[in-house]
Write a protein that holds these residues in place. Sequence first.
Motif, mmCIF file in Angstrom:
data_model
loop_
_atom_site.group_PDB
_atom_site.id
_atom_site.type_symbol
_atom_site.label_atom_id
_atom_site.label_comp_id
_atom_site.label_asym_id
_atom_site.label_seq_id
_atom_site.Cartn_x
_atom_site.Cartn_y
_atom_site.Cartn_z
ATOM 1 N N LEU A 455 32.809 33.265 42.772
ATOM 2 C CA LEU A 455 34.083 32.592 42.510
ATOM 3 C C LEU A 455 34.669 32.161 43.843
ATOM 4 O O LEU A 455 34.901 32.994 44.728
ATOM 5 C CB LEU A 455 35.042 33.535 41.790
ATOM 6 N N TYR A 456 34.850 30.861 43.994
ATOM 7 C CA TYR A 456 35.477 30.323 45.204
ATOM 8 C C TYR A 456 36.947 30.077 44.888
ATOM 9 O O TYR A 456 37.267 29.242 44.023
ATOM 10 C CB TYR A 456 34.801 29.014 45.620
ATOM 11 N N THR A 457 37.842 30.808 45.566
ATOM 12 C CA THR A 457 39.260 30.674 45.272
ATOM 13 C C THR A 457 40.084 30.736 46.546
ATOM 14 O O THR A 457 39.762 31.503 47.463
ATOM 15 C CB THR A 457 39.744 31.761 44.293
ATOM 16 N N SER A 458 41.158 29.952 46.590
ATOM 17 C CA SER A 458 42.074 30.006 47.724
ATOM 18 C C SER A 458 43.271 30.916 47.456
ATOM 19 O O SER A 458 44.246 30.893 48.218
ATOM 20 C CB SER A 458 42.546 28.588 48.084
ATOM 21 N N THR A 459 43.200 31.718 46.389
ATOM 22 C CA THR A 459 44.217 32.739 46.174
ATOM 23 C C THR A 459 44.042 33.817 47.237
ATOM 24 O O THR A 459 42.917 34.227 47.536
ATOM 25 C CB THR A 459 44.065 33.357 44.771
ATOM 26 N N VAL A 460 45.146 34.254 47.806
ATOM 27 C CA VAL A 460 45.117 35.222 48.901
ATOM 28 C C VAL A 460 45.187 36.646 48.364
ATOM 29 O O VAL A 460 46.031 36.962 47.518
ATOM 30 C CB VAL A 460 46.310 34.976 49.850
ATOM 31 N N GLU A 461 44.282 37.505 48.840
ATOM 32 C CA GLU A 461 44.323 38.908 48.461
ATOM 33 C C GLU A 461 45.206 39.643 49.465
ATOM 34 O O GLU A 461 44.882 39.708 50.660
ATOM 35 C CB GLU A 461 42.911 39.506 48.458
ATOM 36 N N MET A 462 46.343 40.167 48.981
ATOM 37 C CA MET A 462 47.213 40.899 49.890
ATOM 38 C C MET A 462 47.536 42.289 49.343
ATOM 39 O O MET A 462 48.574 42.856 49.647
ATOM 40 C CB MET A 462 48.495 40.114 50.196
ATOM 41 N N GLY A 463 46.636 42.783 48.512
ATOM 42 C CA GLY A 463 46.802 44.126 47.986
ATOM 43 C C GLY A 463 47.210 44.122 46.526
ATOM 44 O O GLY A 463 47.129 45.142 45.852
ATOM 45 N N GLN A 464 47.614 42.958 46.037
ATOM 46 C CA GLN A 464 48.054 42.909 44.639
ATOM 47 C C GLN A 464 46.877 42.990 43.679
ATOM 48 O O GLN A 464 47.051 43.179 42.488
ATOM 49 C CB GLN A 464 48.913 41.644 44.391
ATOM 50 N N GLY A 465 45.658 42.855 44.214
ATOM 51 C CA GLY A 465 44.481 42.966 43.349
ATOM 52 C C GLY A 465 44.107 41.640 42.718
ATOM 53 O O GLY A 465 43.402 41.615 41.704
ATOM 54 N N ALA A 466 44.533 40.528 43.347
ATOM 55 C CA ALA A 466 44.286 39.210 42.751
ATOM 56 C C ALA A 466 42.803 38.909 42.619
ATOM 57 O O ALA A 466 42.343 38.427 41.581
ATOM 58 C CB ALA A 466 44.971 38.124 43.571
ATOM 59 N N HIS A 467 42.046 39.177 43.663
ATOM 60 C CA HIS A 467 40.623 38.835 43.605
ATOM 61 C C HIS A 467 39.910 39.618 42.511
ATOM 62 O O HIS A 467 39.042 39.090 41.813
ATOM 63 C CB HIS A 467 39.961 39.063 44.971
ATOM 64 N N THR A 468 40.274 40.875 42.367
ATOM 65 C CA THR A 468 39.661 41.703 41.326
ATOM 66 C C THR A 468 40.015 41.167 39.939
ATOM 67 O O THR A 468 39.156 41.020 39.070
ATOM 68 C CB THR A 468 40.107 43.162 41.478
ATOM 69 N N ALA A 469 41.301 40.852 39.745
ATOM 70 C CA ALA A 469 41.734 40.339 38.445
ATOM 71 C C ALA A 469 41.036 39.026 38.123
ATOM 72 O O ALA A 469 40.610 38.794 36.985
ATOM 73 C CB ALA A 469 43.249 40.158 38.437
ATOM 74 N N ARG A 486 31.114 37.866 42.551
ATOM 75 C CA ARG A 486 31.713 38.139 43.865
ATOM 76 C C ARG A 486 32.709 37.021 44.170
ATOM 77 O O ARG A 486 32.577 35.898 43.675
ATOM 78 C CB ARG A 486 30.650 38.268 44.959
ATOM 79 N N VAL A 487 33.719 37.386 44.963
ATOM 80 C CA VAL A 487 34.817 36.458 45.228
ATOM 81 C C VAL A 487 34.789 36.043 46.686
ATOM 82 O O VAL A 487 34.659 36.891 47.580
ATOM 83 C CB VAL A 487 36.178 37.108 44.895
ATOM 84 N N VAL A 488 34.897 34.765 46.931
ATOM 85 C CA VAL A 488 34.887 34.214 48.292
ATOM 86 C C VAL A 488 36.178 33.444 48.521
ATOM 87 O O VAL A 488 36.642 32.721 47.641
ATOM 88 C CB VAL A 488 33.678 33.248 48.454
ATOM 89 N N GLY A 489 36.772 33.650 49.712
ATOM 90 C CA GLY A 489 37.936 32.833 50.060
ATOM 91 C C GLY A 489 39.124 33.666 50.473
ATOM 92 O O GLY A 489 39.074 34.898 50.389
ATOM 93 N N PRO A 490 40.188 33.004 50.892
ATOM 94 C CA PRO A 490 40.345 31.560 51.089
ATOM 95 C C PRO A 490 39.712 31.024 52.379
ATOM 96 O O PRO A 490 39.769 31.669 53.410
ATOM 97 C CB PRO A 490 41.861 31.374 51.168
#
Lengths: 705, 150
Positions: A455-469, A486-490
Amino acid sequence: MALGEPIPMLDSIARVTGSIQYLSNLRLPGMLFGAIARSRVPHARLLGVDTERAARAPGVRAVVTGALLAPHAFIGGNDKGQPIVAVDRVRHAGEPIAVVAADDRASAVAAAALVEARYDERPAVFEPSAATRPGAPVVHDDHPDNVYAHFKLRHGDLAAAFAAADHVFEDTFTSPTAQATSLEPHGAIAAWQGDQLTVWSGTQAPWALRAVLQKTFGLADGAVRVVVPPLGGGYGAKSPPFLEPLVAAIARRTGGRPVQIVLSRAEEFVTVVKHAATITLKTGVRRDGTLTGRQATVRWNGGAYATASQTLVEAGLVRVVGPYRFQAVHVDSIGVHTNLPPSASYRGAMQSQTTWAHESQMDMIARRLGIHPVELRRKNLLRDGDHFATGETMHDLHFVECLEAAARGLDAAPLPPRTATKSYGRGYAVMMKNPIGTSRSQARLRRGADGKVTLYTSTVEMGQGAHTALAQIAADALGIPVGHVRVVGPDTSETPFDQITVASRSTEMMGAAVRDAARKLKEKLATAPPHADVAADGEHATHFKLDPHTAQGVTAADWHQGAGAAEVEVDHETGEVRVVRYHAAAWAGRVVNRRAAELQNLGNVVFGLGPTLMEEVVIEEGHVANASLYDFRDYRIPSFRDIPHALTGECLEAPNAQPSGLGEMTLPPVSPAVAAAVEDATGVRITDLPLRADRVLRALEEKRR
Amino acid sequence: MIRLTVNGAAREVSSAGATLLAALHDELGLPSVRYGCGVGACGTCTVLVDGKPMSSCLLYAGQAAGHRLVTVEGIGTPERLHRVQQAFVDAGAFQCAYCTPGFVLATVALLDENPAPTAEQAREYLSGQLCRCGSYPNILRAVLSLAQKR
């Protein structure tokens, strides 16, 4: 079925073994370290900056001042706006006046201390009320009254609404300047190759930053690449582009060597702050508790530069009203310049200050009318089919549910009895927040030859668990185990456009883009050979804009909703307020990751205890007096000692609902719920945050007299 | 050059007058030891010095010579997590995880001193570690799960 599962964050092992590469861990070949020399005065003409001694200091490779940056001296290329480094004027103490790059951090800091500046000091102003008085010091010449924004909401006949009321109550509430205080400070690395710029930054807004940097330096579209490592917290304060243009500016003078700057804790306090606010609510109500009309005036302290504040002041229009039915609403949301560091988002942007005001006044109205505060709210809370102050018809509302869930959570146990020195009380609050109006997210899903999906995403992981969700959403939509994603980015050279990671939008908006990409990928996979590399792009976008003069129209497709109930213990000898029990409820729609969702709710309450009980930036003659976490006299954020013994929360869901943002929802109700609990416990009403012990003691003494 | 004993190995750093934090993070490149406040108030830069948790920003590298220094890299590996690390994963005891190494080491020290702490004792012992994301409830759950396992 991955959706709803409480799986650990995908990179949990890296998190507990400390191997996450935050910005400050990144090392590039030939990398230099930067340090910033800062203004010692809050307001002055900058007559000259002498960097000669700094330039000759050991290890120094480059120095830059604002004067050397023309024609690219302003953030975003707006020469009436915020300079990257002060040019001929300084507008707040701590404003950058020069930047140094050296072989190591210690050399850079030592060299920055050698920078000398000559100032023609001017009178300065720090409070909006003083700044808007005739004759006040002018912060920006193109705003002689220091008002950089004045937005209006006009709905219905206010005079008639007040005439229809039995009482019209006018009350004023204040919130102080505060600081987001992510434990990881701001940091960025910049590296130039000819006219190509790569920036690594702990930013919440990679694509917005890319655009700002391109405009700032007059570069072609695509000349800037932004890469974002995991953040050690953001909370809104890492969304403005304050640091990156400065790092890029110094890096441009090193002959291609990258430069890294990481701020110190003290520097954080002069870089970006939370808007202080003074909010006056004039509210008409019938004796049976029916609200009729509201006039709200909000004065925001925007600090010296409004770069990150304009849209927030406008958002204040719909955020100050509260989730209630009114015949008429008038709002004036006013941004005022002062000689303080620039204001920007702080978790629950603008909603933290506004919920404090509208919920506090609801409790005051309830007390004055002799109606139970929960009952008064129940009577007036918006329900499906009602009109909001923008004129829009509301739907999918759950305010009453959230309030009742919060209250139920607390009321399960009896209130402790008063003792000789301590008394107990309860308070309740509801919050409503709109998502951002222009909101577009794109996602790419790629099935590789090995069958795994990226998954290529420009959502930022800052502890909120965005990439996992988002990985769970992808896995669920594709019908594969989440371990295969697997998640790649931003990285703007690899991951497609995303508006920004703020306002609790990512699970909802990027999640929808991921589902769209998954649908398209499944279609392609149906006809592709078994081990082919196949990719598909998805998108989800909304665009809402209110009338620029009246703020009438449709604000959003759905609203963020939450509530809280607090039980406090007040020590009558010390004035100390302890929150002993708290139950939070947030509308989640559909929970994607139960563990992460619950932790967001509880983490928000913990965060909210800060502005409620302890957080305030203390300004003395324009200088931040408490720019440290050192001791109790300095800036304080909640510790284990401040956590309620019983801290619980719940997510409200409905079948067939879509995920709704949880990043902020249970934070704004904390302050008013706690203040209401204090009043319930003691009879004293405090209208200024934070609820410091000395404030409470003074209020108790006044009541005794 | 100053010789430090870090995670059982002899390491050399260039300056006795640099903070231990700078020596470990900047010079030795250990990613787990991080800057948070610089004044010993947040616990982010915690390392174990002869088993006791200390803020590495408050120590000079020279002072740390001759002592047994342990960072989170020294207590477990991705293939074999320390039981405290495993408990943190199981309880979801972190969000941005910037503070996590400090909490893990402080918890290791707590359990060494007091193998079965009460919730109150755990809160008090860990009150010097700040978590801005607010993961305290899950951190407490992780710590107490280890206390019961004895």
